[in-house]
Design a protein around this motif. Structure first.
Motif, mmCIF file in Angstrom:
data_model
loop_
_atom_site.group_PDB
_atom_site.id
_atom_site.type_symbol
_atom_site.label_atom_id
_atom_site.label_comp_id
_atom_site.label_asym_id
_atom_site.label_seq_id
_atom_site.Cartn_x
_atom_site.Cartn_y
_atom_site.Cartn_z
ATOM 1 N N PHE A 1 -7.071 -6.817 -1.173
ATOM 2 C CA PHE A 1 -5.972 -7.742 -1.467
ATOM 3 C C PHE A 1 -6.537 -9.154 -1.519
ATOM 4 C CE2 PHE A 1 -4.105 -4.150 0.829
ATOM 5 C CZ PHE A 1 -3.234 -3.695 -0.136
ATOM 6 N N GLU B 1 -1.932 -1.208 -3.932
ATOM 7 C CA GLU B 1 -2.913 -0.126 -3.853
ATOM 8 C C GLU B 1 -2.218 1.205 -3.574
ATOM 9 O OE1 GLU B 1 -6.295 -0.154 -4.016
ATOM 10 O OE2 GLU B 1 -6.756 -2.297 -4.076
ATOM 11 N N ARG B 2 -2.803 2.269 -4.113
ATOM 12 C CA ARG B 2 -2.310 3.621 -3.847
ATOM 13 C C ARG B 2 -3.434 4.430 -3.212
ATOM 14 N NH1 ARG B 2 2.266 5.388 -6.812
ATOM 15 N NH2 ARG B 2 3.210 3.662 -7.932
ATOM 16 N N VAL B 3 -3.085 5.154 -2.178
ATOM 17 C CA VAL B 3 -4.066 5.984 -1.482
ATOM 18 C C VAL B 3 -3.621 7.444 -1.607
ATOM 19 C CG1 VAL B 3 -5.224 6.427 0.710
ATOM 20 C CG2 VAL B 3 -4.483 4.097 0.151
ATOM 21 N N TYR C 1 0.895 5.689 11.716
ATOM 22 C CA TYR C 1 1.848 6.711 11.284
ATOM 23 C C TYR C 1 1.347 8.032 11.857
ATOM 24 C CZ TYR C 1 2.555 3.024 7.870
ATOM 25 O OH TYR C 1 2.772 1.806 7.276
ATOM 26 N N THR D 1 0.857 -1.174 0.000
ATOM 27 C CA THR D 1 0.000 0.000 0.000
ATOM 28 C C THR D 1 0.893 1.223 0.000
ATOM 29 O OG1 THR D 1 -1.691 -1.154 1.279
ATOM 30 C CG2 THR D 1 -1.827 1.235 1.205
ATOM 31 N N ARG D 2 0.648 2.134 -0.927
ATOM 32 C CA ARG D 2 1.404 3.391 -0.927
ATOM 33 C C ARG D 2 0.456 4.523 -0.546
ATOM 34 N NH1 ARG D 2 5.789 5.417 -5.197
ATOM 35 N NH2 ARG D 2 6.991 4.061 -3.842
ATOM 36 N N ILE E 1 4.349 6.968 1.945
ATOM 37 C CA ILE E 1 4.648 5.840 2.838
ATOM 38 C C ILE E 1 4.368 4.563 2.059
ATOM 39 C CG2 ILE E 1 4.092 4.688 5.002
ATOM 40 C CD1 ILE E 1 2.749 7.373 5.851
ATOM 41 N N ASP E 2 5.334 3.679 2.037
ATOM 42 C CA ASP E 2 5.121 2.351 1.462
ATOM 43 C C ASP E 2 4.951 1.362 2.600
ATOM 44 O OD1 ASP E 2 5.083 2.887 -1.189
ATOM 45 O OD2 ASP E 2 7.165 2.336 -1.573
ATOM 46 N N GLU E 3 3.826 0.678 2.610
ATOM 47 C CA GLU E 3 3.587 -0.338 3.644
ATOM 48 C C GLU E 3 3.478 -1.683 2.957
ATOM 49 O OE1 GLU E 3 0.473 0.476 6.655
ATOM 50 O OE2 GLU E 3 -0.260 -1.481 6.092
ATOM 51 N N ALA F 1 7.474 -0.830 6.929
ATOM 52 C CA ALA F 1 7.072 0.516 6.525
ATOM 53 C C ALA F 1 8.301 1.271 6.037
ATOM 54 C CB ALA F 1 6.439 1.256 7.695
#
Lengths: 134, 92
Positions: B36, B45-47, B18, A20-21, A69-71, A96
């Motif tokens: 997923f 995925e991109r948020v 975070y 997830t980014r 943030i890359d998770e 992370a």
């Protein structure tokens, strides 16, 4: 071990897991990984109770707002999860990575990139001198 | 143990946080779910948080909520959603 389990294990080891980014800034330009939070191990009990301290976004890039943030679950985290989460569902690992805007990480500005492509501008040639009198 | 589990379930079960301690939350909260599959082996995925919170982010929580857990169990982890909650920061 069944074929399905082997395939799942190979996929887990080779590819890691989901990603997830979270894009904190518009995705333009190049971002560098924060030295403080690069594949940072984040632990949770039985995949629902957070054990690790929260990731500090302000400290990640030396006070500069981070870019993204890359998770995900990396290779090592996936290996740990096989034993501590999937076999015995106790401890779960996430990774992370905080991405800083280019040149704004805590390590100081990034080196300048290469010069723009194309020929360097040339000064106009000096006027030709008149031929000497005979 | 049961009490801890109940408390975790009641609190929403998020397992990665975070935080930006310099930016207090302004009360605007955005939520979503990323999809997923196959025990979360498949998915990218991109948020776009910057569109949700133009003035900055105070906190992001990511992980499994109760619905995600139920769907994961019911589908034998074929479908493994993960939810997130974004707390915006700055002036409202």
């Amino acid at each position: 071990m069944t074929t399905m389990k082997r395939l799942a294990l190979c996929a887990l080891v080779l590819a890691g897991c989901y990603r997830t980014r979270f894009e904190l800034q518009p995705p333009v330009g190049y971002a560098t990984a924060s030295p403080l939070y690069t594949d940072h191990f984040h632990l949770s009990l039985i995949n629902i109770i957070e054990v690790s301290a929260p990731v500090d976004l302000n400290a990640a890039c030396g006070g500069v707002p981070p870019a993204a943030i890359d998770e995900n679950i990396g290779v090592l985290g996936g290996l740990v999860n096989i034993f501590t989460s999937y076999v015995f569902p106790i401890l779960h690992v996430h990774n992370a990575t905080v991405l800083c805007p280019a040149g704004n990480g805590p390590m100081g500005p990034a080196p300048m990139g290469p010069a723009p492509m194309g020929p360097a501008p040339m000064a106009p040639p000096p006027p030709m001198a008149p031929p000497p009198p005979r | 143990m049961a009490g801890v589990l109940a408390a975790a379930l009641a609190s929403g079960c998020f397992n990665v946080t975070y935080t930006n301690p310099t930016l207090p939350p302004n009360g605007v909260v955005m939520q979503g779910t990323n999809k997923f599959f196959v025990a979360a082996l498949v998915g990218d995925e991109r948020v776009p948080v910057y569109q949700m919170c133009p003035q900055g982010v105070s906190q992001i929580e990511s992980g499994l909520d109760i619905g995600d857990l139920l769907l994961t169990v019911i589908t034998f982890a074929i479908y493994t959603p993960r939810s997130y909650v974004v707390h915006c920061g700055g002036a409202r």
